[in-house]
Design an enzyme around this catalytic site. Sequence first.
Site, PDB file in Angstrom:
ATOM      1  N   HIS A  17      15.557  -6.325   3.322  1.00  0.00           N
ATOM      2  CA  HIS A  17      15.012  -6.289   1.948  1.00  0.00           C
ATOM      3  C   HIS A  17      15.339  -4.922   1.352  1.00  0.00           C
ATOM      4  CE1 HIS A  17      11.645  -7.533  -0.973  1.00  0.00           C
ATOM      5  NE2 HIS A  17      12.167  -6.410  -1.447  1.00  0.00           N
ATOM      6  N   HIS A  19      16.662  -2.654  -2.291  1.00  0.00           N
ATOM      7  CA  HIS A  19      17.030  -2.504  -3.704  1.00  0.00           C
ATOM      8  C   HIS A  19      18.029  -1.363  -3.829  1.00  0.00           C
ATOM      9  CE1 HIS A  19      13.605  -5.002  -5.128  1.00  0.00           C
ATOM     10  NE2 HIS A  19      13.016  -4.521  -4.042  1.00  0.00           N
ATOM     11  N   LYS A 103      15.667 -15.661  -4.019  1.00  0.00           N
ATOM     12  CA  LYS A 103      14.465 -14.821  -4.138  1.00  0.00           C
ATOM     13  C   LYS A 103      13.550 -15.322  -5.244  1.00  0.00           C
ATOM     14  CE  LYS A 103      11.612 -11.422  -3.584  1.00  0.00           C
ATOM     15  NZ  LYS A 103      11.735  -9.989  -3.577  1.00  0.00           N
ATOM     16  N   HIS A 140       8.098 -13.069  -2.985  1.00  0.00           N
ATOM     17  CA  HIS A 140       7.201 -11.956  -3.315  1.00  0.00           C
ATOM     18  C   HIS A 140       5.822 -12.572  -3.472  1.00  0.00           C
ATOM     19  CE1 HIS A 140       6.221  -7.947  -5.193  1.00  0.00           C
ATOM     20  NE2 HIS A 140       5.122  -8.673  -5.351  1.00  0.00           N
ATOM     21  N   HIS A 178       7.706  -8.166   2.555  1.00  0.00           N
ATOM     22  CA  HIS A 178       6.847  -6.960   2.580  1.00  0.00           C
ATOM     23  C   HIS A 178       5.361  -7.294   2.682  1.00  0.00           C
ATOM     24  CE1 HIS A 178       6.936  -8.122  -1.618  1.00  0.00           C
ATOM     25  NE2 HIS A 178       8.082  -7.525  -1.869  1.00  0.00           N
ATOM     26  N   ASP A 251      12.329  -2.550   1.855  1.00  0.00           N
ATOM     27  CA  ASP A 251      11.948  -2.577   0.436  1.00  0.00           C
ATOM     28  C   ASP A 251      12.160  -1.205  -0.196  1.00  0.00           C
ATOM     29  OD1 ASP A 251      11.208  -3.666  -1.967  1.00  0.00           O
ATOM     30  OD2 ASP A 251       9.056  -3.587  -1.576  1.00  0.00           O
TER      31      ASP A 251
HETATM   32  O1  DOR Z   1       7.210  -1.846  -5.217  1.00  0.00           O
HETATM   33  C1  DOR Z   1       8.085  -2.643  -5.502  1.00  0.00           C
HETATM   34  N1  DOR Z   1       9.225  -2.254  -6.103  1.00  0.00           N
HETATM   35  N2  DOR Z   1       7.896  -3.945  -5.235  1.00  0.00           N
HETATM   36  C2  DOR Z   1       8.757  -4.868  -5.668  1.00  0.00           C
HETATM   37  O2  DOR Z   1       8.530  -6.013  -5.401  1.00  0.00           O
HETATM   38  C3  DOR Z   1       9.912  -4.506  -6.504  1.00  0.00           C
HETATM   39  C4  DOR Z   1      10.323  -3.143  -6.256  1.00  0.00           C
HETATM   40  C5  DOR Z   1      11.284  -2.618  -7.300  1.00  0.00           C
HETATM   41  O3  DOR Z   1      12.255  -3.301  -7.600  1.00  0.00           O
HETATM   42  O4  DOR Z   1      11.066  -1.515  -7.785  1.00  0.00           O
HETATM   43 ZN    ZN Z   2      11.457  -5.404  -3.117  1.00  0.00          ZN
END
Ligand code: DOR
Ligand code: ZN
Length: 359
Positions: A17, A19, A103, A140, A178, A251
Amino acid sequence: MNKEVKSLTTITPDDWHLHLRESPIIEQVLPFSSENFGKAIIMPNLEPPLIKLSQAKNYQKKIIDLLSPKNTFKPLMTLFLSEETTIKDIYDGANSGIIKAIKFYPKGVTTNSTGGIRDLSKVYKLLEKLPDLDLPLLIHGETTNTEVDIYDREAYFLDETVRKLRDEIPELKIVLEHITTKNSVDYILENNSKIAATITAHHLILNRNHLFNGGLRPHYYCRPVAKREHHRIAILKAATSGNANFFLGTDSAPHFDDNKESSCGCAGIFSAPNALSCIVQIFEENSCLQNLEKFISTNGSKFYNLPLNSTFTKFTKFQEPVNHPKKINIGNKFITVFDPDFPLYWKNQVIHNPFKETN
Ligand code: DOR
Ligand code: ZN
């Protein structure tokens, strides 16, 4: 000279997971993942979100083009489930071999999720196709019902949405992303091999008090928000147990400091630089190093039916604390790295042949 105390070697870990964002952030954050992990599930909550295969393909190309020539990091792409998603989008994604999961964000639940789903039952017809395509649904799991206390939103969502979904489509493969509650851990333990969960490094360390320790701590704010200590302990037990249905998803979610240190700060913790150091240390402190490889390197690939990485990672413990960046600098802005609030002693390095010390 910082002396080595001990070392261990595992199959190179994966991040289930992640970003990575877009320019100019992606260029700076990608190396922390690509140099430490073999593969990563890449989140589709960009602006606009990655709904179509062509968007995911372009983004995957962007990631691969940024890798240094010898780097074998594999970005595993996901599609963002929207109310406009079609059956063709799902089939195109699956047939391409590029898309490894779908997702599901409840509409508006977190960063860039306004295109998410209001009522999941409206897309059951689409979701029924996923089992035959061996595509898991990544969830999520927080209700967007603001009348529900924010600390109860994950548990509420399990009852409100996940149980119904599983009754309706029992053969669907699901990853609860998460997880932050004992409720989610227990739900995974009660159920069969078709449902798993990712666990972050920060949720193994933080409880909800850390967000307010001596003042408001915006860099500890993420969604789902950290819960009470007994929930943290349940997650810690699950992660360190070696159980096949729990695996690492950092995450890691970078935001510029000015967007987090604000009157309405963004959710997300940037942990890519030190998540593995945190994890190995936590496993050591809990006398569970024998289960480390399962959590970081093998459980995820097995659940996704993907090959294990062919490289290895050497983890080395040092006598004195090791350094990780505290912030990274992009133009005239900064992104703060997750601070576990205790010294870290482990570093890791990918090795291509575990019988040779370096290569
Ligand atoms: O804290 C988070 N940040 N939770 C999420 O589900 C998305 C992520 C984000 O993209 O910043
Ligand atoms: Zn995330």
